[in-house]
Design a protein around this motif. Sequence first.
Motif, mmCIF file in Angstrom:
data_model
loop_
_atom_site.group_PDB
_atom_site.id
_atom_site.type_symbol
_atom_site.label_atom_id
_atom_site.label_comp_id
_atom_site.label_asym_id
_atom_site.label_seq_id
_atom_site.Cartn_x
_atom_site.Cartn_y
_atom_site.Cartn_z
ATOM 1 N N TYR A 181 0.684 -0.877 0.288
ATOM 2 C CA TYR A 181 0.066 -0.107 0.107
ATOM 3 C C TYR A 181 0.498 1.065 -0.367
ATOM 4 N N ALA A 182 1.845 1.271 0.656
ATOM 5 C CA ALA A 182 2.811 2.286 0.428
ATOM 6 C C ALA A 182 3.798 2.586 -0.334
ATOM 7 N N MET A 183 3.432 1.988 -1.604
ATOM 8 C CA MET A 183 4.138 1.963 -2.723
ATOM 9 C C MET A 183 3.837 3.694 -3.378
ATOM 10 N N PRO A 184 4.645 4.679 -4.184
ATOM 11 C CA PRO A 184 6.617 4.245 -3.867
ATOM 12 C C PRO A 184 6.612 4.657 -3.011
ATOM 13 N N LEU A 207 3.567 -2.710 -10.802
ATOM 14 C CA LEU A 207 4.713 -3.826 -9.512
ATOM 15 C C LEU A 207 4.957 -5.442 -9.720
ATOM 16 N N SER A 208 6.482 -5.692 -10.105
ATOM 17 C CA SER A 208 7.193 -6.668 -10.106
ATOM 18 C C SER A 208 7.233 -7.116 -9.467
ATOM 19 N N TYR A 209 7.216 -8.238 -8.484
ATOM 20 C CA TYR A 209 8.151 -8.429 -7.477
ATOM 21 C C TYR A 209 8.004 -10.189 -7.846
ATOM 22 N N TYR A 250 -0.974 -1.018 -10.910
ATOM 23 C CA TYR A 250 -2.157 0.426 -9.667
ATOM 24 C C TYR A 250 -2.586 1.784 -10.447
ATOM 25 N N SER A 251 -3.572 1.681 -10.610
ATOM 26 C CA SER A 251 -4.748 2.259 -11.647
ATOM 27 C C SER A 251 -5.708 3.213 -10.898
ATOM 28 N N LEU A 309 -5.787 -2.313 -5.388
ATOM 29 C CA LEU A 309 -4.904 -2.939 -6.113
ATOM 30 C C LEU A 309 -4.911 -3.772 -6.778
ATOM 31 N N THR A 310 -4.324 -4.343 -7.819
ATOM 32 C CA THR A 310 -5.280 -5.670 -8.446
ATOM 33 C C THR A 310 -4.530 -6.496 -9.165
#
Length: 261
Positions: free
Chosen positions: A123-126, A182-184, A202-203, A217-218
């Motif tokens: 959630y705290a991205m970025p 975000l890729s992780y 993130y849109s 977030l999707t």
Amino acid sequence: MKKIIILLAFTLILSCKNATKENVNYPEENLDVTTSIYPENISKIFQAHGGLDTWSTMENLVFETELPEGNEKTTTALKSRKSLIETNKFKIGFDGEKVWLKQDTLAYKGNAKFYYNLMSYFYAMPFILADDGIIYEDVEPLVLEGKEYPGIKISYNAGVGESPEDEYVLYYDSETNKMTWLSYTVTYFSKEKSKEFRYIKYSNWQTIEGLLLPETLTWYNYENNKPTTKRSDLKFINVILSKEKPFDALFEIPEGAKIIE
């Protein structure tokens, strides 16, 4: 004669320095911490989301996530990263040193030490990507439906966090500088680097205290390290971002809780 010339030169330099300090008005944006500490591309992303300087004044983050079995409420002390997850069936906390779990029945079936800060991290991205011990690296853009999203790879110095082998790639819109994907990887369980990258889109953003934070977030299915089809949404509601520190007592290990090793 040489000594006199040197003395005059030193005096002239000193005068120029003093004049510069007194007469030049530096524009406000030049004082932003992101302009000197972080790479230019991620600095622009921080700025597009409200600015790292604004984020750094915040002490407390609270949100709820909507889940089929009932909402989860997460409280995070942003400076110490102490946290508390509350549901109607269990509580998971981190008091700054130990992760604990309290439940009346065996309601929680996951790994509390892996999960306690997972959603607050996403959630705290970025802004969470401004932490100490991070290494930034430009990577090939993500190309989807004919559009390119430039990428910044995030890795960690050895010994940073529970899973220093984790890697993230932030992909952003080059026109708005807003975070888009975000890729992780997940290395917590194997403790080894992974080549399998998962994807979150993130849109859907909301403005909280002047900062652009996600409302939804999707998660996407993926193939050959690229997102394919939508898998699930996670909505964040009742978000509170505050400059007031939460009470430490909130995160203390309660009676009857189990310490997670």
